[in-house]
Motif scaffolding. Structure first.
Motif, PDB file in Angstrom:
ATOM      1  N   LYS A 391     -37.542  48.148  83.247  1.00  0.00           N
ATOM      2  CA  LYS A 391     -37.993  48.464  81.891  1.00  0.00           C
ATOM      3  C   LYS A 391     -37.058  49.535  81.325  1.00  0.00           C
ATOM      4  O   LYS A 391     -37.410  50.704  81.194  1.00  0.00           O
ATOM      5  CB  LYS A 391     -39.442  48.948  81.901  1.00  0.00           C
ATOM      6  N   ASP A 393     -35.607  50.170  78.390  1.00  0.00           N
ATOM      7  CA  ASP A 393     -35.880  50.865  77.131  1.00  0.00           C
ATOM      8  C   ASP A 393     -36.927  51.962  77.324  1.00  0.00           C
ATOM      9  O   ASP A 393     -36.812  53.055  76.748  1.00  0.00           O
ATOM     10  CB  ASP A 393     -36.349  49.869  76.063  1.00  0.00           C
ATOM     11  N   ASP A 397     -36.469  56.010  76.873  1.00  0.00           N
ATOM     12  CA  ASP A 397     -37.388  56.800  76.049  1.00  0.00           C
ATOM     13  C   ASP A 397     -37.901  58.021  76.816  1.00  0.00           C
ATOM     14  O   ASP A 397     -38.024  59.114  76.253  1.00  0.00           O
ATOM     15  CB  ASP A 397     -38.566  55.927  75.605  1.00  0.00           C
ATOM     16  N   TYR A 421     -28.853  52.780  81.670  1.00  0.00           N
ATOM     17  CA  TYR A 421     -28.074  51.684  81.089  1.00  0.00           C
ATOM     18  C   TYR A 421     -27.061  51.142  82.099  1.00  0.00           C
ATOM     19  O   TYR A 421     -26.785  49.932  82.137  1.00  0.00           O
ATOM     20  CB  TYR A 421     -27.354  52.162  79.831  1.00  0.00           C
ATOM     21  N   LYS A 429     -23.741  50.505  75.999  1.00  0.00           N
ATOM     22  CA  LYS A 429     -24.807  51.430  75.620  1.00  0.00           C
ATOM     23  C   LYS A 429     -24.677  52.752  76.385  1.00  0.00           C
ATOM     24  O   LYS A 429     -24.932  53.825  75.843  1.00  0.00           O
ATOM     25  CB  LYS A 429     -26.166  50.800  75.875  1.00  0.00           C
TER      26      LYS A 429
END
Length: 688
Positions: A391, A393, A397, A421, A429
Motif C-alpha cells: 500500500k 500511497d 502519506d 517508492y 517518483k
C-alpha cells in the motif's frame, strides 16, 4: 547523593524521635564573669528549659514549647554571654520549626563569636534544607549562604567527613567541579572510602561524562567491602559503557547482598536481555514478577522475549495481562502491533497503530520532544506495515505526517517516502520526492545527499557524485558521513577502487569503533563483490567483534556463507540472531530460508521464503529463491510462477540491483522447468 537526600543527614530529628527522658542534661559551664546569684539563676532556668523542651518534644504540646523558650531567655538574662545557652535557644527554635528566629539567634551569636561551631552547624543545616524550597535567585542565595557555613565548618572541624561531603555537593551545585572533587576526596580519606563519599565522587564524574572513571572509582573498593548501592552504581555505569556482561555481574553481586532489591533485579534482567541471553533474561523477569506481580512493564519485556523467540501467540497473551493495568501504554501498543504483524494480522496491526496516533494527535502540532519522537516511531512502523502490504500511497502519506513533525523527523520522513517508492520500483517518483526536498532546502546536507543518491542510481551518476562531493565542508563529522555516502554510491556503480578511496578518507575521521562499523561493513561488501571472500569475512567479523548484535552484518555474512555453501551451521546461527532482532525484515527471512535451502531443508526453506515474499513482493531474488525451494520438492508449476515473477521484477529493477549472472541462471532454470512441464504434459494420457 542528591541534595534532597543529603539534607536528611543534617536535618534535625523529628520530635517523636527525640530521646524520651525528663532528666536534665549537663548544665552549661559557668563563665568567669558570673556571680553566684547569676550562675544559680542560669542553672535553674536552663534546667527548667531542658525539662519543658523534652516535654514539648515527646508530647508535642505547644504550651511546653513556649515555656521552654521563656526559660532559655531567663537563663540568658542571668548569663547573657553564654554560648551554650544561645546555641541551645537557636536549636530549640529550629526543632520547633521557627526557622527565622533560629537564624536570627545563630547569626547574633556568630557576630559575637565567629568560631561558634554549633551556630555555624545550625545555620548550615537551615540553609541546606532550604535549597529544595527556594527557586531562581533565592535558591542561588541559599547555595551561597550554605556554602559559606560549610566552608567555615570544614575549618572548625576538618576531620568530619560529613562536612566535606555536603560542601562538595554545594560546590557541585555551583558548577565548581574541581573544588567539589577536592572535598569528596577529603571525605573519602576521612571515612576510608565508604559508600557516601564514593557515590558522591562517582556521581560527579558521571555528570562530567567520564563514565569509565566512575567505574574505576567504584571498583577500586574491594568486592567484599561494597554495598548493594555501590554495585548498583557500577552496574548502571557499565550499562552506559555498553558492557552488559560486566553490568549483569554487578547487578548479580547487588542481589547477592540484597536478594529482594528490585532495582538490581531489573538491572540484571535488562543486561541479560541486551546480551541476547533470552532464557536467562526470561527467568530474571519472572523473578521480578514474583516480587512485583502487578509490574506491567515486566510483562511487556517478557512478551518481547517471547516474540523474539518466535512464540507470537504466547507473547500476545502475555501482553494482554499487562493491558489490564496500562491499556493506553504506548510501548505496549507498539509491541502489540509488532505481534499482529508477525502473525499476519495486518488489519489488527494497522488498527492498533492508527488508534494510538489518533488519540495522541494534536491539531496545532504542539508536541513535546518525547511525544514527537514517539509519534515518529509509530508513523514509521505504520508506514513499514503499509509497505509490506504494498500500500505504497498510504505508506507515503504516513511518511508525510512524519515530515510534518519537523526537525530530524523531516529528513527521515522524506527518506522513508523515497524508500517506499523504491520498494515499488517507482524510480521516477522516488527521485521526484528527493528533488523537491533538496530544492526546498539547498543548505540541508541530508536532503542533498538523498537526492544525489537517487541521481546516481537512475542513470545520472556524474551529476549525483558531483552533488555528493559538494557536501564536503571540512568539518570532520559531516565529511565522514559524506565520504561513507560517496563510498556507497561508488559501490552501487561498481567503481570499487573509488569506493575504497572514499573509505580511506572517512577512516581518519572515524575515531570510535562505533563510527567504524559501517565503514568496515562497506569494506567487506566491496571485497565480497570483488570475490575476495576471505578478506570480506575478516571485515565483517571485525564489525561483529565490536557489535555482536549488528543484524545487517550478521545477515550479510550468513548470506555470503550460504551462497558459497560453507560454514552453514554458523551461518544459520548468525541469521537466526538477525531474524530474532528484526523478525519483520524480509531480507533476513530470505537469508534464513536460503541457508536452510543450502542445508537441504527444502520445506523449512519454502516456509521462510514464502514469508519473505509476503513482506516484499518486488524483490526478484526472493522469488528466485522460493522457486528453487519449490522445484526441489517437485512443485514445478508454482516454481515456474515464482521464476516468471522474478523476471518481471528484474525488468523493473535498477542496474545496481542486478547481477547479470543471476538473470542468466534464472533463465536457464525457467527454461529447463518449462521443458519438464511440457514433457510431463505430453506423457499424460487423457481418459475417454
Amino acid at each position: 547523593m542528591p541534595l534532597a537526600a543529603a539534607a536528611l543527614i543534617v536535618s534535625a530529628a523529628p520530635l517523636s524521635a527525640q530521646k524520651n527522658t525528663n532528666a536534665p542534661a549537663p548544665l552549661p559551664p559557668v563563665t568567669a564573669s558570673q556571680n553566684a546569684s547569676g550562675s544559680s539563676a542560669a542553672y535553674y532556668h536552663y534546667g527548667l528549659a531542658h525539662i519543658y523542651e523534652d516535654l514539648a518534644t515527646t508530647q508535642g504540646r505547644s504550651d511546653y514549647a513556649t515555656q521552654a523558650i521563656e526559660q532559655y531567655k531567663l537563663a540568658l538574662d542571668a548569663d547573657p554571654t553564654s554560648t551554650y545557652l544561645q546555641d541551645g535557644l537557636a536549636g530549640l527554635y529550629f526543632k520547633l520549626g521557627r526557622i527565622r528566629e533560629a537564624v536570627q539567634v545563630s547569626q547574633d551569636q556568630i557576630k559575637k563569636n565567629n568560631d561558634d561551631l554549633e551556630a555555624h552547624r545550625l545555620l548550615g543545616r537551615i540553609y541546606y534544607r532550604s535549597l529544595g524550597d527556594a527557586q531562581g535567585p533565592q535558591q542561588q542565595q541559599m547555595v551561597e549562604l550554605a556554602r559559606a557555613e560549610y566552608e567555615m565548618l570544614v575549618k572548625l572541624e576538618p576531620n568530619v567527613a560529613e562536612n566535606h561531603l555536603l560542601l562538595g555537593q554545594l560546590y557541585e551545585v555551583s558548577h565548581d567541579s574541581a573544588k567539589a572533587e577536592e572535598q569528596f576526596k577529603a571525605a573519602q580519606n576521612l571515612d576510608g572510602g565508604t559508600e557516601e563519599s564514593l557515590l558522591n565522587l562517582a556521581r560527579l564524574y558521571s555528570e562530567q561524562g567520564d563514565t569509565q572513571r566512575v567505574v574505576n572509582t567504584l571498583t577500586a573498593l574491594p568486592e567484599e567491602d561494597r554495598t548493594a548501592r555501590i554495585e548498583l552504581a557500577i552496574g548502571a555505569s557499565y550499562d552506559q559503557l555498553h558492557k552488559p556482561k560486566e553490568a549483569a555481574a554487578a547487578y548479580q553481586r547487588a542481589l547477592d547482598i540484597e536478594s529482594d532489591n528490585t532495582d538490581a533485579m531489573h538491572g540484571l534482567a535488562n543486561a541479560l536481555l541486551t546480551q541476547d541471553k533470552l532464557d536467562d533474561a526470561l527467568k530474571a523477569y519472572n523473578n521480578i514478577l514474583a516480587a512485583e506481580p502487578q509490574d506491567a512493564q515486566t510483562y511487556i519485556k517478557i512478551s518481547e522475549i517471547q516474540r523474539r523467540q518466535g512464540h507470537y501467540d504466547t507473547a500476545l497473551a502475555t501482553l494482554q495481562k499487562a493491558k489490564a493495568s496500562i491499556p493506553d501504554n504506548e510501548e505496549l501498543i507498539f509491541n502489540e502491533a509488532l505481534l499482529y504483524d508477525a502473525l499476519g494480522r495486518y488489519a489488527d496491526a494497522e488498527a492498533a497503530l492508527k488508534g494510538v496516533l489518533q488519540t495522541t494527535a494534536k491539531s496545532d502540532n504542539s508536541y513535546t520532544d518525547g511525544e514527537r519522537n514517539n509519534r515518529a516511531i509509530f508513523l514509521d512502523r505504520l508506514a513499514t506495515l503499509y509497505r509490506e502490504e504494498n500500500k505504497i500511497d498510504l505508506a507515503v502519506d504516513a511518511y508525510k505526517q512524519m515530515t510534518a513533525l519537523g526537525g530530524e523527523f523531516k529528513s527521515r520522513g522524506v527518506g522513508g517516502a523515497v524508500d517506499a517508492y523504491r520498494d515499488a520500483h517507482e524510480w521516477d517518483k522516488a527521485e521526484a520526492v528527493a528533488a523537491v526536498a533538496a530544492k526546498a532546502a539547498p543548505q540541508d546536507r541530508d536532503a542533498q545527499m538523498l537526492w544525489a543518491g537517487q541521481l546516481a542510481d537512475t542513470g545520472k551518476a556524474e551529476e549525483g557524485i558531483a552533488l555528493l562531493k559538494k557536501q564536503l565542508n571540512g568539518k570532520g563529522p559531516d565529511d565522514r558521513i559524506t565520504y561513507l555516502t560517496l563510498a556507497q554510491a561508488y559501490l552501487r556503480l561498481r567503481k570499487y577502487d573509488d569506493a575504497n578511496a572514499a573509505l580511506d578518507k572517512a577512516e581518519p575521521l572515524s575515531a570510535r569503533n562505533e563510527d567504524k562499523l559501517y565503514l568496515w561493513f562497506l569494506r567487506g561488501t566491496i571485497d565480497d563483490k570483488e570475490n575476495k571472500k576471505d578478506e570480506a569475512e575478516t571485515w565483517f567479523r571485525k564489525a561483529l567483534d565490536v557489535d555482536p548484535n549488528n543484524a545487517q552484518t550478521l545477515n550479510y555474512l550468513a548470506y555470503m556463507f550460504a551462497e558459497r555453501g560453507v560454514k552453514l551451521p554458523e551461518a544459520l546461527t548468525m541469521i537466526k540472531k538477525a531474524v530474532e532482532l528484526d523478525p519483520q525484515n524480509y531480507a533476513y527471512l530470505d537469508t534464513e530460508g536460503w541457508v536452510y535451502f543450502k542445508m537441504g531443508e527444502y520445506a523449512m526453506a519454502e516456509d521462510l521464503l514464502q514469508k519473505a515474499v509476503e513482506r516484499n513482493a518486488t524483490d526478484p531474488t526472493v522469488h528466485d529463491h522460493l522457486g528453487q525451494a519449490l522445484e526441489k520438492q517437485g512443485k514445478l508449476k508454482p516454481a515456474v510462477a515464482q521464476w516468471e515473477r522474478a523476471l518481471v521484477e528484474y525488468s523493473r529493477s535498477l542496474p545496481a540491483d542486478i547481477e547479470p549472472d543471476d538473470v542468466s541462471n534464472l533463465h536457464k532454470r525457467l527454461d529447463s522447468a518449462k521443458v519438464k512441464l511440457a514433457k510431463n504434459a505430453a506423457g499424460t494420457k487423457v481418459m475417454p
